[in-house]
Motif scaffolding. Sequence first.
Motif, PDB file in Angstrom:
ATOM      1  N   ASN A  72     -11.621  -1.429  -7.692  1.00  0.00           N
ATOM      2  CA  ASN A  72     -10.314  -0.814  -6.779  1.00  0.00           C
ATOM      3  C   ASN A  72      -9.062  -1.364  -6.317  1.00  0.00           C
ATOM      4  OD1 ASN A  72     -11.196  -0.314  -2.968  1.00  0.00           O
ATOM      5  ND2 ASN A  72      -9.097  -1.749  -3.102  1.00  0.00           N
ATOM      6  N   LEU A  73      -8.656  -1.797  -7.347  1.00  0.00           N
ATOM      7  CA  LEU A  73      -7.410  -2.008  -6.981  1.00  0.00           C
ATOM      8  C   LEU A  73      -6.763  -0.676  -8.334  1.00  0.00           C
ATOM      9  CD1 LEU A  73      -4.319  -2.924  -6.688  1.00  0.00           C
ATOM     10  CD2 LEU A  73      -4.241  -4.314  -9.126  1.00  0.00           C
ATOM     11  N   MET A 222       5.771   6.884   5.340  1.00  0.00           N
ATOM     12  CA  MET A 222       4.626   5.470   6.033  1.00  0.00           C
ATOM     13  C   MET A 222       3.465   6.208   4.833  1.00  0.00           C
ATOM     14  SD  MET A 222       4.175   3.540   8.347  1.00  0.00           S
ATOM     15  CE  MET A 222       4.625   4.056   9.850  1.00  0.00           C
ATOM     16  N   SER A 223       3.250   6.681   4.721  1.00  0.00           N
ATOM     17  CA  SER A 223       1.646   7.605   3.762  1.00  0.00           C
ATOM     18  C   SER A 223       1.711   6.534   1.997  1.00  0.00           C
ATOM     19  CB  SER A 223       1.846   8.776   2.972  1.00  0.00           C
ATOM     20  OG  SER A 223       3.369   9.312   2.615  1.00  0.00           O
ATOM     21  N   ILE A 224       3.862   6.445   1.566  1.00  0.00           N
ATOM     22  CA  ILE A 224       3.983   5.355   0.835  1.00  0.00           C
ATOM     23  C   ILE A 224       3.929   4.072   0.342  1.00  0.00           C
ATOM     24  CG2 ILE A 224       4.902   5.068  -1.001  1.00  0.00           C
ATOM     25  CD1 ILE A 224       3.780   8.002  -1.760  1.00  0.00           C
ATOM     26  N   GLY A 225       3.624   3.678   2.159  1.00  0.00           N
ATOM     27  CA  GLY A 225       3.881   2.605   2.657  1.00  0.00           C
ATOM     28  C   GLY A 225       2.069   2.101   2.923  1.00  0.00           C
ATOM     29  N   PHE A 226       1.608   3.088   3.395  1.00  0.00           N
ATOM     30  CA  PHE A 226      -0.369   2.786   3.452  1.00  0.00           C
ATOM     31  C   PHE A 226      -1.006   2.393   2.009  1.00  0.00           C
ATOM     32  CE2 PHE A 226      -3.910   4.926   4.236  1.00  0.00           C
ATOM     33  CZ  PHE A 226      -4.250   4.535   5.640  1.00  0.00           C
ATOM     34  N   LEU A 227      -0.400   3.224   0.895  1.00  0.00           N
ATOM     35  CA  LEU A 227      -1.493   2.308  -0.305  1.00  0.00           C
ATOM     36  C   LEU A 227      -0.406   1.546  -0.808  1.00  0.00           C
ATOM     37  CD1 LEU A 227      -0.886   6.502  -1.430  1.00  0.00           C
ATOM     38  CD2 LEU A 227      -3.005   5.120  -0.759  1.00  0.00           C
ATOM     39  N   ALA A 228       0.797   1.652  -0.796  1.00  0.00           N
ATOM     40  CA  ALA A 228       1.263   0.189  -1.083  1.00  0.00           C
ATOM     41  C   ALA A 228       0.617  -0.745  -0.388  1.00  0.00           C
ATOM     42  CB  ALA A 228       3.066   0.134  -0.988  1.00  0.00           C
ATOM     43  N   LEU A 229       0.491  -0.836   0.909  1.00  0.00           N
ATOM     44  CA  LEU A 229       0.293  -1.810   1.009  1.00  0.00           C
ATOM     45  C   LEU A 229      -1.492  -2.157   1.248  1.00  0.00           C
ATOM     46  CD1 LEU A 229       0.772  -2.235   4.936  1.00  0.00           C
ATOM     47  CD2 LEU A 229       1.291  -4.183   3.571  1.00  0.00           C
ATOM     48  N   GLY A 230      -2.338  -0.965   0.504  1.00  0.00           N
ATOM     49  CA  GLY A 230      -3.395  -1.479   0.078  1.00  0.00           C
ATOM     50  C   GLY A 230      -3.329  -1.734  -1.716  1.00  0.00           C
ATOM     51  N   PHE A 231      -2.368  -1.595  -2.035  1.00  0.00           N
ATOM     52  CA  PHE A 231      -2.655  -2.524  -3.762  1.00  0.00           C
ATOM     53  C   PHE A 231      -1.913  -3.756  -3.158  1.00  0.00           C
ATOM     54  CE2 PHE A 231       0.038  -4.653  -6.857  1.00  0.00           C
ATOM     55  CZ  PHE A 231       0.209  -3.842  -8.112  1.00  0.00           C
ATOM     56  N   VAL A 232      -0.729  -4.183  -1.579  1.00  0.00           N
ATOM     57  CA  VAL A 232      -1.339  -5.826  -1.979  1.00  0.00           C
ATOM     58  C   VAL A 232      -2.318  -6.506  -1.195  1.00  0.00           C
ATOM     59  CG1 VAL A 232       0.442  -7.497  -0.411  1.00  0.00           C
ATOM     60  CG2 VAL A 232       1.926  -5.260  -1.467  1.00  0.00           C
ATOM     61  N   GLY A 233      -2.901  -5.684  -0.521  1.00  0.00           N
ATOM     62  CA  GLY A 233      -4.511  -6.183  -0.076  1.00  0.00           C
ATOM     63  C   GLY A 233      -5.220  -6.478  -1.360  1.00  0.00           C
ATOM     64  N   ASP A 295      -8.774  -3.167   2.250  1.00  0.00           N
ATOM     65  CA  ASP A 295      -8.012  -3.217   0.591  1.00  0.00           C
ATOM     66  C   ASP A 295      -8.335  -4.724   0.169  1.00  0.00           C
ATOM     67  OD1 ASP A 295      -8.298  -0.596  -1.095  1.00  0.00           O
ATOM     68  OD2 ASP A 295      -6.119  -0.425   0.528  1.00  0.00           O
ATOM     69  N   PHE A 296      -8.418  -5.420   1.649  1.00  0.00           N
ATOM     70  CA  PHE A 296      -9.149  -6.964   0.790  1.00  0.00           C
ATOM     71  C   PHE A 296     -10.267  -7.234   1.074  1.00  0.00           C
ATOM     72  CE2 PHE A 296      -7.720  -8.081   5.769  1.00  0.00           C
ATOM     73  CZ  PHE A 296      -8.602  -9.052   5.789  1.00  0.00           C
ATOM     74  N   VAL A 298     -13.700  -4.762   2.269  1.00  0.00           N
ATOM     75  CA  VAL A 298     -14.509  -3.942   2.174  1.00  0.00           C
ATOM     76  C   VAL A 298     -14.522  -2.720   0.951  1.00  0.00           C
ATOM     77  CG1 VAL A 298     -15.465  -1.143   2.977  1.00  0.00           C
ATOM     78  CG2 VAL A 298     -15.329  -3.364   4.953  1.00  0.00           C
ATOM     79  N   GLY A 299     -13.121  -1.833   0.726  1.00  0.00           N
ATOM     80  CA  GLY A 299     -12.963  -1.984  -0.486  1.00  0.00           C
ATOM     81  C   GLY A 299     -12.841  -2.466  -1.706  1.00  0.00           C
ATOM     82  N   PRO A 300     -12.479  -3.562  -2.058  1.00  0.00           N
ATOM     83  CA  PRO A 300     -12.826  -4.295  -3.416  1.00  0.00           C
ATOM     84  C   PRO A 300     -14.396  -4.834  -3.194  1.00  0.00           C
ATOM     85  CG  PRO A 300     -11.395  -5.520  -2.534  1.00  0.00           C
ATOM     86  CD  PRO A 300     -11.204  -4.104  -1.672  1.00  0.00           C
ATOM     87  N   ILE A 301     -14.532  -5.675  -2.552  1.00  0.00           N
ATOM     88  CA  ILE A 301     -15.650  -7.010  -2.672  1.00  0.00           C
ATOM     89  C   ILE A 301     -16.866  -5.833  -2.120  1.00  0.00           C
ATOM     90  CG2 ILE A 301     -16.848  -8.318  -0.852  1.00  0.00           C
ATOM     91  CD1 ILE A 301     -13.898  -9.529  -2.293  1.00  0.00           C
ATOM     92  N   CYS A 302     -16.836  -4.645  -1.486  1.00  0.00           N
ATOM     93  CA  CYS A 302     -17.910  -3.717  -2.648  1.00  0.00           C
ATOM     94  C   CYS A 302     -18.312  -4.095  -3.473  1.00  0.00           C
ATOM     95  CB  CYS A 302     -17.293  -1.781  -1.819  1.00  0.00           C
ATOM     96  SG  CYS A 302     -18.825  -0.633  -2.419  1.00  0.00           S
ATOM     97  N   PHE A 303     -17.169  -3.729  -4.686  1.00  0.00           N
ATOM     98  CA  PHE A 303     -17.946  -3.728  -5.747  1.00  0.00           C
ATOM     99  C   PHE A 303     -18.540  -4.760  -6.137  1.00  0.00           C
ATOM    100  CE2 PHE A 303     -14.526  -0.222  -5.386  1.00  0.00           C
ATOM    101  CZ  PHE A 303     -15.227   1.197  -5.917  1.00  0.00           C
ATOM    102  N   VAL A 304     -17.860  -5.639  -5.848  1.00  0.00           N
ATOM    103  CA  VAL A 304     -18.351  -7.162  -6.217  1.00  0.00           C
ATOM    104  C   VAL A 304     -19.592  -7.293  -5.753  1.00  0.00           C
ATOM    105  CG1 VAL A 304     -18.515  -9.748  -6.188  1.00  0.00           C
ATOM    106  CG2 VAL A 304     -15.616  -8.489  -5.742  1.00  0.00           C
ATOM    107  N   ILE A 305     -20.029  -6.973  -4.807  1.00  0.00           N
ATOM    108  CA  ILE A 305     -21.395  -7.548  -4.222  1.00  0.00           C
ATOM    109  C   ILE A 305     -22.478  -6.470  -5.074  1.00  0.00           C
ATOM    110  CG2 ILE A 305     -23.048  -7.218  -2.236  1.00  0.00           C
ATOM    111  CD1 ILE A 305     -20.011  -8.158  -0.739  1.00  0.00           C
TER     112      ILE A 305
END
Length: 401
Positions: A72-73, A222-233, A295-296, A298-305
């Motif tokens: 996801n990252l 704002m869209s860049i910040g939107f994606l940056a928060l996804g990275f942090v998430g 991104d903390f 549904v995004g990454p945990i989906c791939f784990v499950i």
Amino acid sequence: MEWFGRKRTFGVCVLLTACFIFIQFFARSLPVLLVGELLGGLVLGTFAVIAPTYASEVCPVPLRGFLTSWINLCFVMGQLIANGVIAGTSQLSTHWAYSAPFASQWFWCLIILIGWPFAPESPWYLVRKGRVEDAERALRRLASAKIDVKPTLAMIIETDRLEYELEAGSTYMDCFRKINLRRTEIAIGVYSIQVISGIYLVGYATYFFELAGLPTTKAFDMSIGFLALGFVGTCFSWVLLLHFGRRVIYNSGLALLVVLLIIIGILDCVPNYSQRFGVIWAQSILMCIWNFCYDFSVGPICFVILCEVSATKVRSKTIAVATAVQAVLGIAMTIAIPYLINPDEANARGKIGFFFGGLAAIALVWSYLRVPETRNRTFEELDIMFSRGVATKQFKVYQVD
């Protein structure tokens, strides 16, 4: 992947990607560009199957969640890099405005091909092909010199034998047999929830912020910040994985998405919305918080499950089926979202939160009832538990004899 192995298949796909980029780079007409995009898209779909399959098969159980969630990252980093490249070339008036972004993809193909020879083949694939000695050598390359890989190899061999006894099968039809049907359902479900909880809004972030009333420059920022928060998430999800189970993180995050989407929809109903810039900013900030929560959870945990619930013999096929269903839903959303948010169509603006919030609420009910806890379970234990029909809520405490 089952014929040639994960490593060889991946290498060929990277080479094909590099070749198809030539078509996109030299395209000077829409038909040629479309052909290049379609061919590139076909190969791109294989990476979505190979990556989680390979990641889950080359790491030990304690690290499995971190490595599979890394996928996801990679998506988030790709979106950030793409936005940066497009921002840098958008002011050009020549064909380089679109050719340069295509050309930048060759850099990543080169980096991957340089590192490709050093990647070992999946030991699970090698065991299934009867190449036990090669599997042991692969495990030694994956572990430090101090680690005894014999127990891990024995576990892989035993899991393969168990799945043979359980008649898990190895074809696409076997994914829908009774022994695997529940596992396939969960894989499809957790992957599809990515779409119905609103992830395709990411591609329309800038446009959505503009519709919300933000100036164009502010909307892009704002869209860049939107994606940056996804990275942090996504990075935050690794901290959560140390302390909580997959089921808890996934369901808690999905519940937060439901609440945030409904609030975004409610804010859009405020009287004289277009004149209330405080409400517009609040709605936009909530969108960014939504992306962080996605991104903390549904995004990454989906791939784990996704990797952990599928039987090893049909893992690549289960992931392929789940990817195909997710892609079909993605196509539907790609068509629906522009209609929903465009001012000259439905003009839903932030009210689209009601649409995705409702879908996410339904998904939350299903997830609570069907998604089990797979943390710290070996693939052999999961095979046994699914074959015995262990109830969803019992997975966390069930003792395998």
